[in-house]
Design a protein around this motif. Structure first.
Motif, PDB file in Angstrom:
ATOM      1  N   SER A 103      46.973 -69.609 134.755  1.00  0.00           N
ATOM      2  CA  SER A 103      47.721 -69.884 135.976  1.00  0.00           C
ATOM      3  C   SER A 103      48.577 -71.137 135.841  1.00  0.00           C
ATOM      4  CB  SER A 103      46.759 -70.034 137.163  1.00  0.00           C
ATOM      5  OG  SER A 103      45.906 -71.153 136.983  1.00  0.00           O
ATOM      6  N   ASN A 104      48.256 -71.990 134.861  1.00  0.00           N
ATOM      7  CA  ASN A 104      49.027 -73.208 134.620  1.00  0.00           C
ATOM      8  C   ASN A 104      50.076 -73.031 133.529  1.00  0.00           C
ATOM      9  OD1 ASN A 104      47.545 -74.625 136.534  1.00  0.00           O
ATOM     10  ND2 ASN A 104      46.004 -75.269 135.046  1.00  0.00           N
ATOM     11  N   LEU A 105      50.201 -71.820 133.006  1.00  0.00           N
ATOM     12  CA  LEU A 105      51.070 -71.565 131.863  1.00  0.00           C
ATOM     13  C   LEU A 105      52.470 -71.156 132.305  1.00  0.00           C
ATOM     14  CD1 LEU A 105      51.422 -71.192 128.789  1.00  0.00           C
ATOM     15  CD2 LEU A 105      50.584 -68.856 129.076  1.00  0.00           C
ATOM     16  N   LEU A 106      53.484 -71.862 131.790  1.00  0.00           N
ATOM     17  CA  LEU A 106      54.887 -71.508 131.996  1.00  0.00           C
ATOM     18  C   LEU A 106      55.379 -70.806 130.737  1.00  0.00           C
ATOM     19  CD1 LEU A 106      56.182 -74.885 133.493  1.00  0.00           C
ATOM     20  CD2 LEU A 106      55.381 -72.871 134.738  1.00  0.00           C
ATOM     21  N   ARG A 107      56.051 -69.665 130.892  1.00  0.00           N
ATOM     22  CA  ARG A 107      56.507 -68.884 129.751  1.00  0.00           C
ATOM     23  C   ARG A 107      57.978 -68.508 129.913  1.00  0.00           C
ATOM     24  NH1 ARG A 107      53.006 -63.800 129.706  1.00  0.00           N
ATOM     25  NH2 ARG A 107      53.976 -63.463 127.649  1.00  0.00           N
ATOM     26  N   GLY A 127      49.169 -78.723 132.988  1.00  0.00           N
ATOM     27  CA  GLY A 127      48.198 -79.799 132.844  1.00  0.00           C
ATOM     28  C   GLY A 127      48.730 -80.934 131.997  1.00  0.00           C
ATOM     29  N   ASP A 128      47.815 -81.786 131.542  1.00  0.00           N
ATOM     30  CA  ASP A 128      48.220 -82.975 130.803  1.00  0.00           C
ATOM     31  C   ASP A 128      48.322 -82.754 129.301  1.00  0.00           C
ATOM     32  OD1 ASP A 128      48.343 -84.495 133.097  1.00  0.00           O
ATOM     33  OD2 ASP A 128      46.243 -85.110 132.982  1.00  0.00           O
ATOM     34  N   THR A 129      47.830 -81.621 128.788  1.00  0.00           N
ATOM     35  CA  THR A 129      47.867 -81.368 127.353  1.00  0.00           C
ATOM     36  C   THR A 129      48.312 -79.943 127.093  1.00  0.00           C
ATOM     37  OG1 THR A 129      45.611 -80.515 127.115  1.00  0.00           O
ATOM     38  CG2 THR A 129      45.881 -82.908 127.142  1.00  0.00           C
ATOM     39  N   ASP A 130      48.486 -79.632 125.783  1.00  0.00           N
ATOM     40  CA  ASP A 130      48.863 -78.269 125.425  1.00  0.00           C
ATOM     41  C   ASP A 130      47.638 -77.416 125.142  1.00  0.00           C
ATOM     42  OD1 ASP A 130      48.026 -79.450 123.120  1.00  0.00           O
ATOM     43  OD2 ASP A 130      49.702 -78.783 121.877  1.00  0.00           O
ATOM     44  N   SER A 131      46.454 -77.895 125.490  1.00  0.00           N
ATOM     45  CA  SER A 131      45.226 -77.158 125.208  1.00  0.00           C
ATOM     46  C   SER A 131      44.609 -76.546 126.464  1.00  0.00           C
ATOM     47  CB  SER A 131      44.202 -78.086 124.534  1.00  0.00           C
ATOM     48  OG  SER A 131      43.873 -79.175 125.377  1.00  0.00           O
TER      49      SER A 131
END
Length: 338
Positions: free
Chosen positions: A260-264, A251-255
């Motif tokens: 499902s939008n998280l890259l690890r 997304g556009d922020t770290d919040s």
């Protein structure tokens, strides 16, 4: 050869002292040492049941002893003087290897752990192994242990140059504590090594935070405040190892908490290694140290030591940040809100 499934010993004593198996890095066929030669060298501490590759790199092995006392003797001796003459005097990184805990079992919520920064494929993140020698590590730890610690909820800290305020996640640039201590010169004089890794920015580091993490204590996910520090952050790991996970949201922020939008991505930080966060890796990716006592690295369980001490060097920023990542930048968010 496949790696056997080692069992964690049972008993009423400290389980770290009851493990019969040691993880040994900088040791294996890839560095010119056969498994038989390694087994022969480690028999000076007790009967060796076998030596097995810890992963596919060929430079990390599992040494399995017949009893836990032999493993404990080897770990104690090699922690004090981490080399064996029969192995060419190589500096070794030795930790207990234990059974995979249920929380890290295959199929659980885990992330692959890399051994080199290049494998992360995150721009601006670099890692140099053995950045300081075992002797320098001992001297650095002795220097900070001779100075007063400030206790936080789960760890202890020391600040030099400027104090980092955890309540506001920033520094007061008008309250300088003094210059960096002379005992870190052996570290700062080697910082230019990173220029060979495409990090060519020459900055005068003026802030140091020393953190002591007991076993099992980690660090919550965060991005260091943009307006507090310049772009290059250097973190030296001493005494103990850990894994550091990097997180970014699509997304556009770290919040954005949508998993499902998280890259690890994660990397293993052995003792005496120096990590550099710069560019995208510093400004747009959260970094995080999981809160557990055992790390899973390339299908090998590595128990963390009783303490890990990090030396984090930074340059205090004297003006607003103008980076290319405004969605994560506190300076530029203020501008947009005005």
């Amino acid at each position: 050869m496949g790696l056997p499934k080692f069992s964690r010993p049972k008993g009423g004593h400290d389980r770290e002292e009851l493990s019969c198996n040691l993880y040994v890095a900088n040791c294996g066929p890839a560095v010119g040492l056969t498994l038989d030669r390694i087994a022969s060298a480690f028999t000076s501490f007790g009967i060796v049941k076998g030596v097995y590759p810890a992963d596919e790199t060929g430079c990390r092995v599992i040494v399995s002893y017949h009893d836990h006392a032999s493993a404990h003797s080897a770990l104690k001796a090699l922690t004090q003087s981490p080399c064996l003459r029969d192995l060419g005097g190589r500096s070794l990184h030795v930790r207990y290897s234990v059974e995979r805990p249920p929380c890290l079992a295959k199929g659980s919520d885990s992330v692959q752990v890399y051994l080199e920064a290049s494998e992360l494929n995150i721009p601006g993140i670099y890692l140099i192994h053995d950045f300081v020698s075992p002797q320098q590590e001992e001297q650095l730890l002795a220097a900070v242990d001779a100075r007063p610690w400030h206790s936080l909820a789960k760890r202890r800290v020391q600040h030099y140059g400027y104090e980092f305020r955890y309540d506001i996640r920033n520094v007061n640039t008008h309250q300088q504590l003094g210059e960096l201590p002379s005992f870190v010169t052996c570290v700062t004089e080697r910082i230019p090594l990173f220029r060979n890794l495409n990090e060519a920015t020459a900055i005068s580091l003026d802030q140091l935070t020393v953190n002591e993490y007991p076993a099992g204590v980690g660090l919550s996910p965060h991005i260091d405040t943009h307006s507090a520090f310049e772009g290059s952050i250097y973190s030296l790991s001493l005494s103990g190892s850990c894994i550091m996970e990097f997180r970014a949201y699509a997304g556009d922020t770290d919040s954005d908490t949508n998993s499902s939008n998280l890259l690890r991505k994660a990397i293993y930080l052995p003792p005496r290694s120096m990590l550099l966060l710069s560019g995208e890796g510093r400004y747009a990716w959260q970094h995080y140290i999981p809160h557990h006592k055992v790390d899973m690295v390339k299908d090998t369980m590595i128990r963390r030591g009783p303490r890990r001490v990090s030396f984090t060097f930074r340059k205090v920023r004297k003006g607003p940040c103008q980076c290319d990542y405004p969605q994560f930048c506190d300076s530029q968010k203020v501008k947009r809100d005005d």
